[in-house]
Structures are given as structure tokens and as C-alpha cells.
Motif scaffolding. Structure first.
Motif, PDB file in Angstrom:
ATOM      1  N   UNK A 399       0.695  -1.580  -0.169  1.00  0.00           N
ATOM      2  CA  UNK A 399       0.237   0.029   0.009  1.00  0.00           C
ATOM      3  C   UNK A 399       1.072   0.773  -0.301  1.00  0.00           C
ATOM      4  N   UNK A 400       2.037   1.286   0.770  1.00  0.00           N
ATOM      5  CA  UNK A 400       2.631   2.240   0.844  1.00  0.00           C
ATOM      6  C   UNK A 400       3.183   2.634  -0.273  1.00  0.00           C
ATOM      7  N   UNK A 401       3.243   2.287  -1.322  1.00  0.00           N
ATOM      8  CA  UNK A 401       4.302   2.595  -2.290  1.00  0.00           C
ATOM      9  C   UNK A 401       3.526   2.856  -3.637  1.00  0.00           C
ATOM     10  N   UNK A 402       2.229   2.571  -3.587  1.00  0.00           N
ATOM     11  CA  UNK A 402       1.246   2.914  -4.561  1.00  0.00           C
ATOM     12  C   UNK A 402       1.793   4.046  -4.653  1.00  0.00           C
ATOM     13  N   UNK A 403       2.808   5.110  -5.256  1.00  0.00           N
ATOM     14  CA  UNK A 403       2.254   7.009  -5.818  1.00  0.00           C
ATOM     15  C   UNK A 403       2.123   6.975  -7.286  1.00  0.00           C
ATOM     16  N   UNK A 404       0.732   8.034  -7.749  1.00  0.00           N
ATOM     17  CA  UNK A 404       0.034   8.469  -6.743  1.00  0.00           C
ATOM     18  C   UNK A 404      -1.202   7.427  -6.313  1.00  0.00           C
ATOM     19  N   UNK A 405      -1.847   7.487  -5.660  1.00  0.00           N
ATOM     20  CA  UNK A 405      -2.794   7.143  -4.645  1.00  0.00           C
ATOM     21  C   UNK A 405      -4.069   7.189  -4.855  1.00  0.00           C
ATOM     22  N   UNK A 410      -3.859   1.678  -7.830  1.00  0.00           N
ATOM     23  CA  UNK A 410      -4.137   1.134  -6.904  1.00  0.00           C
ATOM     24  C   UNK A 410      -5.440  -0.608  -7.381  1.00  0.00           C
ATOM     25  N   UNK A 411      -5.704  -0.422  -8.603  1.00  0.00           N
ATOM     26  CA  UNK A 411      -6.585  -1.393 -10.051  1.00  0.00           C
ATOM     27  C   UNK A 411      -5.025  -2.110  -9.729  1.00  0.00           C
ATOM     28  N   UNK A 412      -4.028  -1.657 -10.259  1.00  0.00           N
ATOM     29  CA  UNK A 412      -3.189  -2.205 -11.266  1.00  0.00           C
ATOM     30  C   UNK A 412      -1.685  -2.603 -10.633  1.00  0.00           C
ATOM     31  N   UNK A 413      -1.673  -1.898  -8.716  1.00  0.00           N
ATOM     32  CA  UNK A 413      -1.008  -3.132  -9.084  1.00  0.00           C
ATOM     33  C   UNK A 413      -1.504  -4.219  -7.633  1.00  0.00           C
ATOM     34  N   UNK A 414      -3.106  -4.461  -7.625  1.00  0.00           N
ATOM     35  CA  UNK A 414      -3.913  -5.459  -7.066  1.00  0.00           C
ATOM     36  C   UNK A 414      -3.505  -6.296  -7.641  1.00  0.00           C
ATOM     37  N   UNK A 415      -3.771  -6.025  -9.627  1.00  0.00           N
ATOM     38  CA  UNK A 415      -4.005  -6.965  -9.969  1.00  0.00           C
ATOM     39  C   UNK A 415      -2.501  -7.679 -10.180  1.00  0.00           C
ATOM     40  N   UNK A 416      -1.424  -7.237 -10.129  1.00  0.00           N
ATOM     41  CA  UNK A 416      -0.393  -7.575 -10.206  1.00  0.00           C
ATOM     42  C   UNK A 416       0.189  -8.556  -8.823  1.00  0.00           C
ATOM     43  N   UNK A 417      -0.573  -8.221  -8.038  1.00  0.00           N
ATOM     44  CA  UNK A 417       0.014  -9.466  -6.619  1.00  0.00           C
ATOM     45  C   UNK A 417      -0.935 -10.357  -6.599  1.00  0.00           C
ATOM     46  N   UNK A 418      -1.905 -10.397  -7.136  1.00  0.00           N
ATOM     47  CA  UNK A 418      -2.792 -11.066  -7.534  1.00  0.00           C
ATOM     48  C   UNK A 418      -2.090 -12.217  -8.953  1.00  0.00           C
ATOM     49  N   UNK A 442     -20.685  -2.662  -1.115  1.00  0.00           N
ATOM     50  CA  UNK A 442     -20.321  -1.402  -1.203  1.00  0.00           C
ATOM     51  C   UNK A 442     -19.414  -0.680  -3.026  1.00  0.00           C
ATOM     52  N   UNK A 443     -19.265   0.405  -2.476  1.00  0.00           N
ATOM     53  CA  UNK A 443     -18.927   1.129  -3.933  1.00  0.00           C
ATOM     54  C   UNK A 443     -17.749   0.196  -3.838  1.00  0.00           C
ATOM     55  N   UNK A 444     -17.224   0.389  -5.521  1.00  0.00           N
ATOM     56  CA  UNK A 444     -15.597  -0.178  -6.025  1.00  0.00           C
ATOM     57  C   UNK A 444     -15.115  -0.690  -5.008  1.00  0.00           C
ATOM     58  N   UNK A 445     -13.820  -1.794  -4.884  1.00  0.00           N
ATOM     59  CA  UNK A 445     -13.506  -1.624  -4.102  1.00  0.00           C
ATOM     60  C   UNK A 445     -11.675  -0.972  -4.006  1.00  0.00           C
ATOM     61  N   UNK A 451     -10.178   5.986  -0.658  1.00  0.00           N
ATOM     62  CA  UNK A 451     -10.947   6.788  -0.025  1.00  0.00           C
ATOM     63  C   UNK A 451     -10.660   6.607   1.226  1.00  0.00           C
ATOM     64  N   UNK A 452     -10.329   5.609   1.763  1.00  0.00           N
ATOM     65  CA  UNK A 452      -9.913   4.770   3.283  1.00  0.00           C
ATOM     66  C   UNK A 452      -7.835   5.817   3.781  1.00  0.00           C
ATOM     67  N   UNK A 453      -7.503   5.544   2.638  1.00  0.00           N
ATOM     68  CA  UNK A 453      -6.042   5.907   2.380  1.00  0.00           C
ATOM     69  C   UNK A 453      -4.860   4.698   2.813  1.00  0.00           C
ATOM     70  N   UNK A 454      -3.720   4.866   1.820  1.00  0.00           N
ATOM     71  CA  UNK A 454      -3.007   3.402   2.748  1.00  0.00           C
ATOM     72  C   UNK A 454      -2.646   3.236   4.017  1.00  0.00           C
TER      73      UNK A 454
END
Length: 472
Positions: A399-405, A410-418, A442-445, A451-454
Motif C-alpha cells: 500500500x505505501x508504495x502506490x504513488x500516486x494513491x 491501486x487497481x494495477x498494483x492489486x492485479x500485479x499482486x494477485x 460497497x462501491x468499487x473496492x 477513500x480510506x488511504x494507504x
């Protein structure tokens, strides 16, 4: 001629939506024509008029944003003027004293019903001498109405309405105690206030005929009448409490917003083109009698909810949050802190798309207002994919390495990790939603994460995984 309309509610109960729509139509017509919209409180029924009801009128109009011009007229304060007009008609021979007792009047009506005739006063004191008057009866003052022909109301909505004069009796203008009646007071007040356009429910058509006769007898100009159909319930019957005929402020408590309520009320019997969603200011640019339907409108809560949702989605985020904060204050809930307020503003569109009333924000956006969420609820366990726990833990570390957040990153990083864990996002999304919101929907994850932040996202994912792992 400058248009002058008026709204004249009686403070004998709640300001329900039928009253509110009448007020709105008068406001719209005045504003559409660059005229004046006046407010008169018809508080002559002292036994039933209350300060609470008067305040409810002010509160309801204020909430709807229906502002009036000039000073408010309190009808009860004008009784001397009303009496003066009645006595003038009496002196001109256009009115007379009637000495009928209540028992005589009831017997008269019963006899008329037996003959299958209108149960109205038969005019028996119309031409009698006061010398015949009983000494123990205080008289009322009745208007000497025309008996022949018909009274025609050239109505802007209903068209020409013809009412036989023999179906109308000589109405009472002053009661035995000298107090003026509603019919007299309305005519005098409208004239003195300069009202030249009267928009009201079509249940007042007979009143219009009676009042027209009185206006002509006084030599005053007739106003323009527009009698609008009443609002019915979904079953087509007269609107009542069982249909939802609550006071206007009850709708505010239910989570409806003023712009939507005005929009919905305007569309209950009026339209311009195919426009469905608009503000009252936009409606005022187009409002005319030509757009008013003759058929009764039906209350439809599904439609009201849809209109309300559209206004929630269209309003600025700042206004959305401000309205929700008013709701929280009304319900005695804690005020939002700056971080919570920021989150709600950030997610305004995503939340508004999922609700129909402002009161529903509390549930839909609950994950924004708490430090942690409940992931141990039994109803959520079927959504958990435990095979995804290692991948989610890895995502939390990233999470802390996603810039800009933002959502795309976020989606790109999540896809990479998965992908690294040989998982598809569709298999992990529900688990992420439970960990971050404690909800099934909920809205899109990725919007939720943005919204919540890293920091909070990482913290919730790790804490939630620990709790779910302990359950296993």
C-alpha cells in the motif's frame, strides 16, 4: 398587470404535501411571471389554530425554500375590516339579517334531503322585515346571492365551469357573535392584498362560485382562478395518512432533500417537455397553466425515491456532506471529524449512486466513520476466500508504495499482486470488501481503498486477516 399570487394555509394541523404543492405552484407562477408571492395565515378558527401548526407552516416553507414577498398577513388580525365589508353590503341591501335557529336550519336541510333537493338554506329571511324577528335569537348576516341563472368560472385549468345559482344558498358572512366567516374573510383579504391570481385545489371550485358572486356585488375585479387536481394515493383514492400524507417536515426526517421534494411535487400534476429532474428555479423558467394536467396526480414513493437519488447524485459534494451532517445532528449522532468529512466528500458520487435518501448514508458509508470494522459477523463468512489470505497480506505491504494513491494505480498494483499469487481479482474482491468495510456490498473496492488511504487500508487488512485466521 403584475401577477400576485398567495398561499393561504389554515394552521389547524400539519402542512401536508398537498398544501405544499399548492404553495409551490403559486410560488412558481409568481416567479415565472416576475410577480409577487404572498403568504397569509388563515387563523380565524381559534379553537383549532395552534402556534405549533403556524410554526410547522414556516418550517415547511423554509425547508422547501419557498420564500414569500412582503409581510405575512394574519387573517385573525383583520376581523374589523371583514366586518366593515359585511356591514357595507348590509347597508346597500345586498345582505340581510337571518334569525333562523340551529334547529330550524337542521329541519330545513332534512326536508330538502327528503325531497331529494340540495340541503341548503332556503332564504326564508331574505325579504322579511326585522319587525318579525324573534327577540331571543341573535341574527347572522347572510349575503343576498343571485337566485337565477348561473355563475361561470373561467378557470385556467378546468376551463369554463358553470354552476347553477339555485344550487348555491345565501352564505353567512357574519356569525351571530359578529365574527366573520372564512368565505367573507378570504374575499376581503385577497382584494386588499392585491391578489389577482388564485391557484388552489379543485375542491375549492364551489367556493370560487360563491366568492365570485360576493366579489361582483362589491364591485371588485375578479381574480384569475386556476383550480388544480388533488393528489391521490397509489390506489387512486383521496390522499390520507395511510398513503403517506405526513407533514412536510416528516419527509425531511425520512431523508428526502428540498430540491428533490420540490421537483417531485412540481411533477405531481405539471410537466414541461420530457424534463424529469430539475430545481424549482429551473421549473420557474417554464411554469405555466398549460402544463397542468386535469387528472388527479398519484403519490408514488418509488418515483420520489428515484427523484431524490438523482438530486443526491447531482448536488455538489459539499452540500451532500452538509445535508448528511444535519441528519446526524437531528438524530443525536456525533459530528463528523475532518477525516470522516473528507472521506465522504471523496466518495460522494459512489455513495449517492447506492442510496435513495440521505438517511441511508449512515449504513452505506459506515466503514468511513469507524476505526475498525466487524469482519467476524456470521453473515459475512460465506464471502471469505481463505486461499487469498497470503495475497491480501502481500497487497497490504504494498500500500505505501502506490504513488500516486488513486484508483487506477491501486487497481494495477492489486492485479500485479494477485497475478503473482496466481489469483484473479474476482476471487479476492469479496474478501477485500469484508476486510475493509464489514459489508456485503460497497462501491468499487478500489474506490474504497482510495477513500480510506494507504495506512488505514493496510491496517484494516492486516487486523482483519488476523481476526479471521484466529476464527479458523
Amino acid at each position: 398587470m403584475d401577477v400576485i399570487t398567495r398561499f393561504a394555509p389554515s394552521p389547524t394541523g400539519i402542512l401536508h404535501i398537498g398544501n405544499a404543492r399548492t404553495g409551490l405552484f403559486n410560488w412558481l407562477y409568481a416567479r415565472a411571471n416576475g410577480g409577487k408571492f404572498l403568504l397569509r395565515i388563515e387563523d380565524t378558527d381559534k379553537a383549532r389554530s395552534t402556534h405549533e401548526a403556524i410554526q410547522a407552516i414556516h418550517d415547511g416553507l423554509s425547508w422547501l425554500g419557498i420564500d414569500h414577498d412582503d409581510e405575512i398577513v394574519m387573517q385573525s388580525q383583520r376581523a374589523d375590516r371583514h366586518r366593515q365589508v359585511a356591514l357595507q353590503l348590509l347597508a346597500e341591501g345586498k345582505a340581510y339579517h337571518c334569525y333562523c335557529s340551529p334547529q330550524e336550519l337542521e329541519e330545513m336541510k332534512e326536508a330538502a334531503r327528503a325531497r331529494n333537493e340540495p340541503a341548503i338554506y332556503d332564504g326564508r329571511w331574505r325579504d322579511r322585515s326585522a319587525d318579525e324577528a324573534p327577540s331571543d335569537v341573535l341574527p347572522v348576516v347572510r349575503f343576498k346571492a343571485p337566485r337565477d341563472g348561473e355563475t361561470i368560472i373561467d378557470d385556467q385549468v378546468q376551463g369554463k365551469v358553470r354552476i347553477p345559482n339555485n344550487s348555491l344558498d345565501d352564505m353567512v358572512m357574519l356569525r351571530a357573535d359578529g365574527s366573520p366567516t372564512y368565505m367573507l374573510s378570504v374575499v376581503v383579504d385577497d382584494h386588499d392584498m392585491g391578489v389577482n391570481t388564485i391557484i388552489r385545489g379543485d375542491d375549492h371550485l364551489i367556493n370560487a362560485a360563491r366568492q365570485s358572486q360576493l366579489i361582483l356585488a362589491l364591485g371588485w375585479p375578479l381574480p384569475r382562478y386556476a383550480h388544480i387536481p388533488l393528489i391521490h394515493g397509489p390506489d387512486g383514492k383521496k390522499l390520507s395518512k395511510r398513503h403517506g400524507s405526513q407533514g412536510v417536515m416528516e419527509y425531511a426526517k425520512m431523508g428526502y432533500v428540498p430540491d428533490a421534494m420540490n421537483n417531485y411535487l412540481a411533477r405531481l400534476g405539471w410537466s414541461f417537455g420530457d424534463e424529469e429532474i430539475f430545481t424549482k428555479e429551473e421549473a420557474a423558467q417554464h411554469f405555466s397553466f398549460a402544463g397542468i394536467n386535469k387528472a388527479p396526480a398519484r403519490l408514488d414513493f418509488d418515483k420520489l425515491n428515484h427523484v431524490n437519488q438523482q438530486h443526491l447524485m447531482r448536488m455538489p459534494a459539499e452540500k451532500f456532506v452538509a445535508l448528511y451532517e444535519v441528519h446526524r445532528q437531528t438524530e443525536g449522532m456525533p459530528s463528523l471529524d475532518e477525516e470522516q468529512r473528507h472521506r465522504l466528500m471523496f466518495s460522494h458520487q459512489a455513495i449517492a449512486e447506492r442510496i435513495s435518501k440521505i438517511t441511508e448514508v449512515t449504513h452505506q458509508a459506515s466503514y468511513m466513520f469507524t476505526q475498525s470494522v466487524d469482519v467476524e459477523n456470521d453473515e459475512l463468512q460465506g464471502l471469505i476466500n481463505r486461499d487469498a489470505f497470503p495475497a491480501i497480506a502481500n497487497l497490504a505491504d504494498h500500500m505505501s508504495s502506490i504513488i500516486p494513491f488513486d484508483e487506477p494505480n491501486i487497481m494495477a498494483e492489486a492485479k500485479k499482486v494477485m497475478t503473482d499469487h496466481d489469483l484473479k481479482l474476482g476471487k479476492v474482491g469479496p474478501t477485500l470488501r469484508v476486510l475493509l468495510t464489514g459489508q456485503k456490498t460497497s462501491p468499487s473496492i478500489f474506490q474504497v481503498i482510495a477513500c480510506l488511504g494507504a495506512d488505514i487500508t493496510a491496517s484494516r487488512l492486516k487486523l482483519g486477516l488476523a481476526k479471521l485466521s484466529s476464527l479458523a
